[in-house]
Write an enzyme that holds these catalytic residues in place. Structure first.
Site, PDB file in Angstrom:
ATOM      1  CE  LYS A  90      -2.905   4.735   7.604  1.00 22.46           C
ATOM      2  NZ  LYS A  90      -4.155   4.955   7.667  1.00 22.46           N
TER       3      LYS A  90
ATOM      4  CD  GLU B 194     -11.956   6.052   4.497  1.00 22.08           C
ATOM      5  OE1 GLU B 194     -11.318   5.938   5.322  1.00 22.08           O
ATOM      6  OE2 GLU B 194     -11.666   6.132   3.097  1.00 22.08           O
TER       7      GLU B 194
ATOM      8  NE  ARG C 143      -2.532   0.964   3.550  1.00 19.08           N
ATOM      9  CZ  ARG C 143      -3.259   0.686   4.683  1.00 19.08           C
ATOM     10  NH1 ARG C 143      -4.655   0.653   4.610  1.00 19.08           N
ATOM     11  NH2 ARG C 143      -2.742   0.781   5.777  1.00 19.08           N
TER      12      ARG C 143
END
Length: 388
Positions: A236, A272, A134
């Site tokens: 992220k 989210e 990721r």
């Protein structure tokens, strides 16, 4: 106090792979893989670890906050180059140019993961390769070089072992690990930084929310957006989080646990929570918003989907409307920090829906399975756990 050298058994598989390659005549592959494995062995065995040494902490009252540990990991590289050798150094401040790209333009990423101690004393990581992948995906989006998967995992292992005495006893929490990838080189104009730093620090933690394991009370935010189509909501990036502080602070001042965001295009589909993914259960079907670029592809989310399917639930990744959410039987959140947290209520435009919680809830069943895999009480058939 007894000490021992770091065991090298985890490196044997890669050496065997190299040996197999040698049998096929690929001597170069053997040399490079063996050298890499031996270098990892040297890194991990560079210091001794006291098995019985534990930090003097009130583990029963541990929360989720920064508790500085002994060491951190650091590795640097220049633009258009690869990361090479990193090192463990004492935990402390780092020096940055005022013109560092991470300070001026937010060129930075972070990851979150945990190391936990089992009852037999072994220390394990959960799906560390997924965090590494990721970060690589995020680095590509942010025009940054990134460590290889092997470099990432090796650095995490070194950081955990260097701070082993800070890992809570079994059932008392975990060592939260925070890898950072930062554009630390100076850049006055908007451009990728000329230098990058990969850094890892750690802190012992327990429950993320002040409610502990009690059900969460969420507030649906319809004024602010978390991410937009074509943006960086799916990676992220450090820039994704500070804009959420205002709505989060406002929600907490009103007695809510956290904020649940809607899509920025239609304002009617669930995306989210500030720091975790969300799941909705109706009858025997579990829904969760698809990660289509504006939602972070959580590793705990991915794991819970697999566990739910193994338990016989039908899981669909799709658009989830506010109406479906408010009429659900059960709602829960997933994330590295929160693990699996049940939701007791959600408030939207003055209307409040309550959901099933407690020992018989689906979220508790899924959490129990996940924890069982973590602590070794349930067989890890998927190869998620990595022993250090």
């Amino acid at each position: 106090m007894m000490t021992r050298r770091i065991p090298l058994r985890n490196l044997i598989p890669s050496l065997r792979l190299a040996s197999s390659s040698l049998k096929n005549g690929d001597k170069y592959l053997f040399t490079s893989q063996a050298a890499s494995s031996l270098q990892q062995a040297a890194d991990l065995a560079a210091y001794s670890v006291a098995d019985d040494e534990v930090a003097d902490i009130d583990w029963d009252n541990l929360g989720f906050g920064l508790m500085p540990t002994d060491k951190m990991y650091i590795m640097k590289c220049s633009k258009d180059e690869n990361f090479l050798d990193g090192e463990i150094i004492p935990y402390g401040n780092i020096e940055l140019s005022p013109a560092a790209a991470v300070l001026n333009y937010g060129q930075g990423l972070f990851e979150g993961m945990k190391a936990s101690r089992r009852e037999d004393g072994n220390v394990v990581l959960f799906r560390a390769d997924q965090n590494a992948l990721r970060m690589k995906m995020g680095a590509e989006r942010m025009c940054m070089p990134s460590p290889s998967v092997d470099q990432f995992i090796n650095a995490v292992k070194q950081t955990v072992l260097a701070n082993k005495r800070w890992i809570p006893p079994p059932g008392k929490g975990s060592l939260y690990i925070r890898p950072l990838l930062l554009g630390t080189g100076a850049a006055l104009g908007l451009a990728p930084a000329p230098e990058y730093t990969f850094l890892i620090y750690a802190s012992p933690v327990r429950n993320y929310f002040k409610e502990g394991t009690a059900p969460l009370n969420l507030y649906i935010e319809d004024e602010y957006d978390r991410a937009s189509r074509g943006g960086a909501g799916g990676v992220k990036a450090i820039t994704n989080y500070a804009p959420g502080l205002r709505p989060l602070t406002r929600a907490k001042s009103r007695g809510f646990s956290d904020v649940l965001y809607l899509d920025s295009v239609n304002g009617k589909y669930v995306e989210e929570v500030s720091s975790c993914n969300i799941f909705v259960l109706k009858d025997n079907k579990i829904l969760t918003p698809a990660t289509s670029g504006t939602i972070l592809p959580g590793i705990t989310r991915k794991s819970i989907i697999d566990i739910a399917c193994d338990h016989g639930y039908k899981v669909e990744e799709q658009l989830v409307s506010v109406e479906e959410l408010m009429e659900a039987d059960e709602v829960f959140c997933t994330g590295t920090a929160v693990v699996v947290a049940s939701v007791g209520s959600i408030t939207y435009q003055g209307n409040r829906s309550k959901y099933r919680t407690g020992a018989n809830s689906v979220s508790k069943k899924l959490l129990s399975t996940l924890i069982g895999i973590h602590n070794g009480h349930i067989e890890d058939k998927k190869g998620w756990m990595m022993e250090i």
